[in-house]
Design a protein around this motif. Structure first.
Motif, PDB file in Angstrom:
ATOM      1  N   ARG A  64       0.837  -1.209   0.000  1.00  0.00           N
ATOM      2  CA  ARG A  64       0.000   0.000   0.000  1.00  0.00           C
ATOM      3  C   ARG A  64       0.873   1.260   0.000  1.00  0.00           C
ATOM      4  NH1 ARG A  64      -3.094  -3.086   3.741  1.00  0.00           N
ATOM      5  NH2 ARG A  64      -2.435  -1.777   5.495  1.00  0.00           N
ATOM      6  N   GLN A  65       1.938   1.237   0.784  1.00  0.00           N
ATOM      7  CA  GLN A  65       2.819   2.405   0.820  1.00  0.00           C
ATOM      8  C   GLN A  65       3.572   2.579  -0.499  1.00  0.00           C
ATOM      9  OE1 GLN A  65       2.665   4.811   3.091  1.00  0.00           O
ATOM     10  NE2 GLN A  65       1.003   3.564   3.915  1.00  0.00           N
ATOM     11  N   VAL A  66       3.934   1.485  -1.154  1.00  0.00           N
ATOM     12  CA  VAL A  66       4.558   1.574  -2.478  1.00  0.00           C
ATOM     13  C   VAL A  66       3.614   2.307  -3.424  1.00  0.00           C
ATOM     14  CG1 VAL A  66       5.241   0.221  -4.520  1.00  0.00           C
ATOM     15  CG2 VAL A  66       6.110  -0.408  -2.251  1.00  0.00           C
ATOM     16  N   HIS A  76       4.068  14.866  -7.790  1.00  0.00           N
ATOM     17  CA  HIS A  76       4.978  15.873  -7.229  1.00  0.00           C
ATOM     18  C   HIS A  76       4.444  16.485  -5.939  1.00  0.00           C
ATOM     19  CE1 HIS A  76       5.776  16.193 -11.751  1.00  0.00           C
ATOM     20  NE2 HIS A  76       6.588  15.299 -11.231  1.00  0.00           N
ATOM     21  N   CYS A  77       3.872  15.661  -5.084  1.00  0.00           N
ATOM     22  CA  CYS A  77       3.307  16.140  -3.821  1.00  0.00           C
ATOM     23  C   CYS A  77       4.352  16.005  -2.705  1.00  0.00           C
ATOM     24  CB  CYS A  77       2.044  15.371  -3.461  1.00  0.00           C
ATOM     25  SG  CYS A  77       1.275  15.992  -1.948  1.00  0.00           S
ATOM     26  N   THR A  78       5.009  17.104  -2.387  1.00  0.00           N
ATOM     27  CA  THR A  78       6.070  17.075  -1.379  1.00  0.00           C
ATOM     28  C   THR A  78       5.551  16.655  -0.012  1.00  0.00           C
ATOM     29  OG1 THR A  78       5.808  19.454  -0.986  1.00  0.00           O
ATOM     30  CG2 THR A  78       7.475  18.781  -2.594  1.00  0.00           C
ATOM     31  N   TYR A  79       4.340  17.074   0.335  1.00  0.00           N
ATOM     32  CA  TYR A  79       3.765  16.713   1.635  1.00  0.00           C
ATOM     33  C   TYR A  79       3.560  15.199   1.726  1.00  0.00           C
ATOM     34  CZ  TYR A  79       0.735  16.580   5.726  1.00  0.00           C
ATOM     35  OH  TYR A  79       0.204  16.294   6.970  1.00  0.00           O
ATOM     36  N   CYS A  80       2.888  14.622   0.746  1.00  0.00           N
ATOM     37  CA  CYS A  80       2.562  13.190   0.813  1.00  0.00           C
ATOM     38  C   CYS A  80       3.790  12.301   0.650  1.00  0.00           C
ATOM     39  CB  CYS A  80       1.490  12.825  -0.214  1.00  0.00           C
ATOM     40  SG  CYS A  80      -0.157  13.369   0.275  1.00  0.00           S
ATOM     41  N   VAL A  81       4.778  12.737  -0.135  1.00  0.00           N
ATOM     42  CA  VAL A  81       5.992  11.929  -0.248  1.00  0.00           C
ATOM     43  C   VAL A  81       6.670  11.855   1.118  1.00  0.00           C
ATOM     44  CG1 VAL A  81       8.298  11.745  -1.264  1.00  0.00           C
ATOM     45  CG2 VAL A  81       6.341  12.301  -2.719  1.00  0.00           C
ATOM     46  N   ALA A  82       6.776  12.981   1.802  1.00  0.00           N
ATOM     47  CA  ALA A  82       7.390  12.984   3.139  1.00  0.00           C
ATOM     48  C   ALA A  82       6.573  12.144   4.112  1.00  0.00           C
ATOM     49  CB  ALA A  82       7.532  14.415   3.653  1.00  0.00           C
ATOM     50  N   HIS A  84       4.330   9.712   3.579  1.00  0.00           N
ATOM     51  CA  HIS A  84       4.305   8.273   3.296  1.00  0.00           C
ATOM     52  C   HIS A  84       5.684   7.632   3.385  1.00  0.00           C
ATOM     53  CE1 HIS A  84       0.094   7.709   2.754  1.00  0.00           C
ATOM     54  NE2 HIS A  84       0.056   8.853   2.113  1.00  0.00           N
ATOM     55  N   SER A  85       6.733   8.408   3.225  1.00  0.00           N
ATOM     56  CA  SER A  85       8.073   7.866   3.476  1.00  0.00           C
ATOM     57  C   SER A  85       8.203   7.491   4.948  1.00  0.00           C
ATOM     58  CB  SER A  85       9.150   8.895   3.101  1.00  0.00           C
ATOM     59  OG  SER A  85       9.146   9.152   1.725  1.00  0.00           O
ATOM     60  N   MET A  86       7.740   8.376   5.816  1.00  0.00           N
ATOM     61  CA  MET A  86       7.783   8.118   7.257  1.00  0.00           C
ATOM     62  C   MET A  86       6.869   6.943   7.622  1.00  0.00           C
ATOM     63  SD  MET A  86       9.132   9.180  10.159  1.00  0.00           S
ATOM     64  CE  MET A  86       9.691  10.835   9.820  1.00  0.00           C
ATOM     65  N   ILE A  87       5.661   6.946   7.108  1.00  0.00           N
ATOM     66  CA  ILE A  87       4.707   5.871   7.397  1.00  0.00           C
ATOM     67  C   ILE A  87       5.250   4.537   6.888  1.00  0.00           C
ATOM     68  CG2 ILE A  87       2.401   4.976   6.859  1.00  0.00           C
ATOM     69  CD1 ILE A  87       1.492   7.992   6.804  1.00  0.00           C
ATOM     70  N   ALA A  88       5.808   4.543   5.674  1.00  0.00           N
ATOM     71  CA  ALA A  88       6.343   3.303   5.098  1.00  0.00           C
ATOM     72  C   ALA A  88       7.444   2.724   5.978  1.00  0.00           C
ATOM     73  CB  ALA A  88       6.877   3.561   3.689  1.00  0.00           C
ATOM     74  N   LYS A  89       8.353   3.569   6.412  1.00  0.00           N
ATOM     75  CA  LYS A  89       9.487   3.084   7.201  1.00  0.00           C
ATOM     76  C   LYS A  89       9.083   2.710   8.629  1.00  0.00           C
ATOM     77  CE  LYS A  89      13.056   5.686   4.725  1.00  0.00           C
ATOM     78  NZ  LYS A  89      13.979   6.837   4.809  1.00  0.00           N
ATOM     79  N   ASP A 173       4.205  18.761   8.421  1.00  0.00           N
ATOM     80  CA  ASP A 173       4.187  18.566   9.871  1.00  0.00           C
ATOM     81  C   ASP A 173       5.590  18.278  10.380  1.00  0.00           C
ATOM     82  OD1 ASP A 173       1.123  18.305  10.465  1.00  0.00           O
ATOM     83  OD2 ASP A 173       1.489  17.036   8.724  1.00  0.00           O
ATOM     84  N   THR A 174       5.853  18.685  11.600  1.00  0.00           N
ATOM     85  CA  THR A 174       7.140  18.419  12.247  1.00  0.00           C
ATOM     86  C   THR A 174       7.442  16.928  12.238  1.00  0.00           C
ATOM     87  OG1 THR A 174       6.828  20.355  13.643  1.00  0.00           O
ATOM     88  CG2 THR A 174       8.454  18.757  14.382  1.00  0.00           C
ATOM     89  N   ALA A 175       6.430  16.104  12.429  1.00  0.00           N
ATOM     90  CA  ALA A 175       6.621  14.653  12.488  1.00  0.00           C
ATOM     91  C   ALA A 175       7.183  14.081  11.185  1.00  0.00           C
ATOM     92  CB  ALA A 175       5.303  13.963  12.822  1.00  0.00           C
ATOM     93  N   PHE A 176       6.996  14.781  10.073  1.00  0.00           N
ATOM     94  CA  PHE A 176       7.445  14.286   8.771  1.00  0.00           C
ATOM     95  C   PHE A 176       8.695  15.005   8.254  1.00  0.00           C
ATOM     96  CE2 PHE A 176       2.616  13.782   8.293  1.00  0.00           C
ATOM     97  CZ  PHE A 176       2.624  12.516   8.858  1.00  0.00           C
TER      98      PHE A 176
END
Length: 193
Positions: A64-66, A76-82, A84-89, A173-176
């Motif tokens: 799903r994260q892939v 080119h969504c900088t917010y969602c890439v950041a 989902h990178s965090m969520i994926a890992k 967000d700070t979390a990402f």
């Protein structure tokens, strides 16, 4: 400068306060995307419902994260890439090499996940017009016809958030922040319509 407010639980419409409280409980904070979508209660509710439906697909958390990362990179969504990178890992426990390859548009070290990423990318790039060869490669990799449609669900779900983030200029967000991502240079030169 954005013309939109990133709502808190306190500033949001009463209809979505419980939704934002659910976000706080799930993530430990209210993601700025959720606060931005709260401007239109039906949009926030749709996003949360699509999140839930996509989580019910036959794909594993990593798959799903892939899908969501490929779509976000392609859009080119900088917010969602950041995010989902965090969520994926952290949540899906995806291999960081896979996440890095997705962020950089490179082939994945896992052939099955690479077929998934290639198919999802083709769906976005071609606006759903996917040639038989691309579809055949996806099926040959072990995915089903039902999963073809589940990828389309992922595209619908992620397009809602990607486009929202572009329009409302959602602050990261700070979390990402540790996973901040810049879209390729040619994307930043796009003109507003």
């Amino acid at each position: 400068m954005s013309q939109f407010t990133i709502h808190s639980i306190q500033s949001a419409d009463a209809a979505v306060k419980p939704v934002l409280e659910g976000s706080l409980k799930k993530y430990g904070f209210v993601p700025n995307l959720h606060g931005g979508l709260a401007e239109a209660p039906t949009a926030l509710k749709a996003y949360i419902e699509l999140t839930s439906l996509f989580d019910q697909t036959s794909f594993s958390p990593t798959e799903r994260q892939v899908i969501l990362l490929v779509i976000s990179v392609e859009n080119h969504c900088t917010y969602c890439v950041a995010a989902h990178s965090m969520i994926a890992k952290q949540m899906a426990k995806a291999d960081p090499a896979i996440v890095d390859a997705l962020r950089n548009g490179k082939p994945l070290p896992d052939s099955e996940l690479d077929a998934l990423a290639s198919f999802a990318r083709a769906v976005v790039k071609n606006r759903g017009v996917v040639c038989g060869q691309t579809l055949d490669k996806f099926i040959t990799a072990g995915y089903s016809r039902a999963q073809v449609l589940e990828v389309v669900l992922g595209v619908a779900f992620k397009t809602l958030s990607n486009y929202t983030n572009h329009i409302i200029d959602t602050p990261l967000d700070t979390a990402f922040q540790a996973e901040a991502w810049d879209a390729p240079a040619q994307c930043s030169s796009q003109k507003c319509a």
